[in-house]
Design a protein around this motif. Structure first.
Motif, PDB file in Angstrom:
ATOM      1  N   ARG A   1       0.838  -1.208   0.000  1.00 38.53           N
ATOM      2  CA  ARG A   1       0.000   0.000   0.000  1.00 38.53           C
ATOM      3  C   ARG A   1       0.868   1.252   0.000  1.00 38.53           C
ATOM      4  O   ARG A   1       0.667   2.166  -0.803  1.00 38.53           O
ATOM      5  CB  ARG A   1      -0.936  -0.001   1.217  1.00 38.53           C
ATOM      6  CG  ARG A   1      -1.732   1.292   1.375  1.00 38.53           C
ATOM      7  CD  ARG A   1      -2.599   1.267   2.601  1.00 38.53           C
ATOM      8  NE  ARG A   1      -1.919   1.114   3.859  1.00 38.53           N
ATOM      9  CZ  ARG A   1      -1.263   2.100   4.489  1.00 38.53           C
ATOM     10  NH1 ARG A   1      -1.178   3.309   3.968  1.00 38.53           N
ATOM     11  NH2 ARG A   1      -0.682   1.884   5.659  1.00 38.53           N
TER      12      ARG A   1
ATOM     13  N   LEU B   1      -0.614   4.801  -1.388  1.00 38.53           N
ATOM     14  CA  LEU B   1      -2.029   4.780  -1.027  1.00 38.53           C
ATOM     15  C   LEU B   1      -2.172   4.949   0.478  1.00 38.53           C
ATOM     16  O   LEU B   1      -1.360   4.435   1.249  1.00 38.53           O
ATOM     17  CB  LEU B   1      -2.668   3.451  -1.432  1.00 38.53           C
ATOM     18  CG  LEU B   1      -2.745   3.145  -2.918  1.00 38.53           C
ATOM     19  CD1 LEU B   1      -3.243   1.715  -3.134  1.00 38.53           C
ATOM     20  CD2 LEU B   1      -3.664   4.140  -3.616  1.00 38.53           C
TER      21      LEU B   1
ATOM     22  N   ALA C   1      -7.819   5.227   1.194  1.00 36.45           N
ATOM     23  CA  ALA C   1      -7.964   4.926  -0.234  1.00 36.45           C
ATOM     24  C   ALA C   1      -8.066   3.419  -0.464  1.00 36.45           C
ATOM     25  O   ALA C   1      -8.883   2.968  -1.272  1.00 36.45           O
ATOM     26  CB  ALA C   1      -6.792   5.506  -1.012  1.00 36.45           C
TER      27      ALA C   1
ATOM     28  N   ALA D   1     -11.214   1.333  -1.995  1.00 34.15           N
ATOM     29  CA  ALA D   1     -11.016   0.610  -3.252  1.00 34.15           C
ATOM     30  C   ALA D   1     -11.323  -0.877  -3.090  1.00 34.15           C
ATOM     31  O   ALA D   1     -11.848  -1.514  -4.009  1.00 34.15           O
ATOM     32  CB  ALA D   1      -9.586   0.799  -3.746  1.00 34.15           C
TER      33      ALA D   1
ATOM     34  N   ALA E   1      -7.501  -4.742  -5.200  1.00 31.52           N
ATOM     35  CA  ALA E   1      -7.362  -3.282  -5.100  1.00 31.52           C
ATOM     36  C   ALA E   1      -5.906  -2.855  -5.252  1.00 31.52           C
ATOM     37  O   ALA E   1      -5.632  -1.768  -5.779  1.00 31.52           O
ATOM     38  CB  ALA E   1      -7.934  -2.788  -3.768  1.00 31.52           C
TER      39      ALA E   1
END
Length: 107
Positions: A26, A31, A35, A39, A68
């Motif tokens: 991530r 991200l 987020a 997602a 994601a």
């Protein structure tokens, strides 16, 4: 068949490793937890618990997170490669050349 250890330390260790991999991936993709949870369509507290290694996520949750992050589930949970390194996006493979049996006869 491999026997399970007497205690659950091995399980907690794997959960932490998976959480570390999710978090590293991530962050590598810049991200936020906000987020990613949006997602992935999962609750933010669930994502926080997965990253902390305190959750026992369902297969569906792990699949949503992997999707994601655009990585395979195997990349998130591969025991042989579990580190805090981010999972890498698999390279795209070119379309396969047709096999002789797949090509129409010309004659």
């Amino acid at each position: 068949m491999r026997e399970l250890p007497e205690d659950d330390d091995w399980l907690r260790s794997r959960q932490r490793q998976i959480g570390d991999r999710v978090e590293a991936t991530r962050k590598h993709q810049n991200l936020t937890q906000e987020a990613l949870h949006l997602a992935a369509g999962i609750d933010r507290r669930t994502l926080q618990a997965v990253e902390a290694g305190t959750a026992n996520p369902t297969l569906a949750t792990l699949l949503r997170i992997a999707h994601a992050l655009d990585v395979s589930l195997a990349q998130l949970v591969d025991y042989g490669a579990l580190t805090a390194e981010p999972a890498s996006t698999p390279p795209s493979t070119p379309a396969a050349e047709p096999r002789p049996a797949d090509t129409p006869d010309q004659g």
